[in-house]
Write an enzyme that holds these catalytic residues in place. Structure first.
Site, PDB file in Angstrom:
ATOM      1  N   CYS A 182       0.875  -1.184  -0.023  1.00 33.83           N
ATOM      2  CA  CYS A 182      -0.209   0.021   0.140  1.00 33.83           C
ATOM      3  C   CYS A 182       1.020   1.294  -0.055  1.00 33.83           C
ATOM      4  O   CYS A 182       2.361   1.060  -0.467  1.00 33.83           O
ATOM      5  CB  CYS A 182      -0.931   0.289   0.986  1.00 33.83           C
ATOM      6  SG  CYS A 182      -0.342   0.310   2.694  1.00 33.83           S
ATOM      7  N   THR A 183       0.799   2.648   0.564  1.00 39.07           N
ATOM      8  CA  THR A 183       1.360   3.621   0.561  1.00 39.07           C
ATOM      9  C   THR A 183       2.411   3.694   0.879  1.00 39.07           C
ATOM     10  O   THR A 183       3.535   4.083   0.526  1.00 39.07           O
ATOM     11  CB  THR A 183       0.005   4.730  -0.242  1.00 39.07           C
ATOM     12  OG1 THR A 183      -0.476   4.664  -0.660  1.00 39.07           O
ATOM     13  CG2 THR A 183       0.949   6.392  -0.302  1.00 39.07           C
TER      14      THR A 183
END
Length: 296
Positions: A182-183
């Protein structure tokens, strides 16, 4: 040519740690941030803190030192981006039930259960294995503008939709090696624990997320196509620092390859638009939105 020294920074950070009175901590932290002058969004829950803030080099340095002076956050990790200006217009510090809204029916404490953590180089190596399943732990619109090559696109508009989506679409992979990313890493902390609870046998996550991967001197963002969506005024940032870097998104109106997001002034839809189409359509995502602004 000497690189221009930037005067601002953007910090991305989180930590899962019990906070005994998160409501009081939230109020005190909001006042502290206002006094310091940083801007951004910080979420505080009984399970910890999750935030991203921008400020001058001096302000962000003070913020990191002050937060680490609290024994709860002594070892918190900050991801730092240089910037020319603030990445936010205001400061929001809010008390929430969860740091990332998941709404899973069982308790998920990443300090007790989460997937193996892979360094950028380990993740890069395992991405290239033949029998690996790679799940993008973000929303579909984040995937659209950039993702790891070969990753499965999640058909979700919010993180809370992941449990149902996983159960409906991924159950056949329970015996496979599963990688998630994810980010900045926080969503994978919960997602990998959920996968393990659901019976997935071999689960790992990219430690530090996409933003850490893009800064790694060995991987240099390889195998990430497009840009990484971020939740601030920048909207997206480059990750792949090699000659393999490509644009994968396309303009909502004309279909030309592009990776620039704008907001529709009527419905606030965030969509990809080239400069010509933004001018031609006056920023509206559709004729319906354009007509909504016309006098009756």
């Amino acid at each position: 040519m000497n690189k221009t020294k930037t005067s601002y920074r953007i910090l991305l950070f989180y930590k899962f740690v019990p906070i005994s009175d998160p409501a009081i901590f939230t109020a005190e932290h909001l006042q502290y941030c206002k006094n310091l002058g940083v801007k951004g969004r910080i979420l505080i829950a009984s399970e910890g803190i999750n935030g991203t803030v921008s400020g001058t080099v001096e302000q962000t340095e003070r913020y990191m030192n002050d937060l680490r002076s609290n024994p709860l956050f002594a070892d918190i990790v900050f991801k730092i981006d240089e910037a020319e200006e603030h990445a936010f217009k205001k400061i929001f510090v809010r008390h929430k039930e969860e740091l990332v809204t998941f709404r899973y029916e069982h308790e998920l404490d990443p300090n007790k259960l989460s997937g193996k953590r892979l360094s950028p180089n380990e993740f890069y190596e395992q991405l290239q294995e033949d029998d690996v399943i790679v799940i993008d732990g973000r929303n579909d619109y984040e995937y659209e503008i950039g993702h790891f090559r070969g990753a499965i696109r999640p058909d979700v508009e919010s993180f809370r939709e992941f449990p149902d989506w996983i159960r409906q679409n991924m159950s056949q992979y329970k015996d496979k090696k599963v990688l998630t990313y994810c980010t900045g890493g926080i969503r994978c902390e919960k997602l990998t624990g959920f996968l393990m609870n659901e019976g997935f046998s071999d689960v790992a996550q990219l430690e530090g997320g996409i933003v850490t991967y893009g800064k790694d001197p060995e991987t240099k963002g390889r195998l990430f196509d497009g840009k990484c969506y971020v939740f601030d005024e920048r909207i997206s940032v480059p990750i792949n620092q090699t000659n393999e870097d490509i644009v994968i998104a396309s303009c909502h109106h004309c279909g030309v390859t592009h990776d620039r997001y704008i907001n529709c002034p009527v419905c606030n839809l965030q969509y990809v638009s080239c400069e010509d189409c933004e001018t031609h359509h006056h920023g509206f995502c559709s004729d319906a939105c354009k007509e909504a602004t016309m006098p009756v």
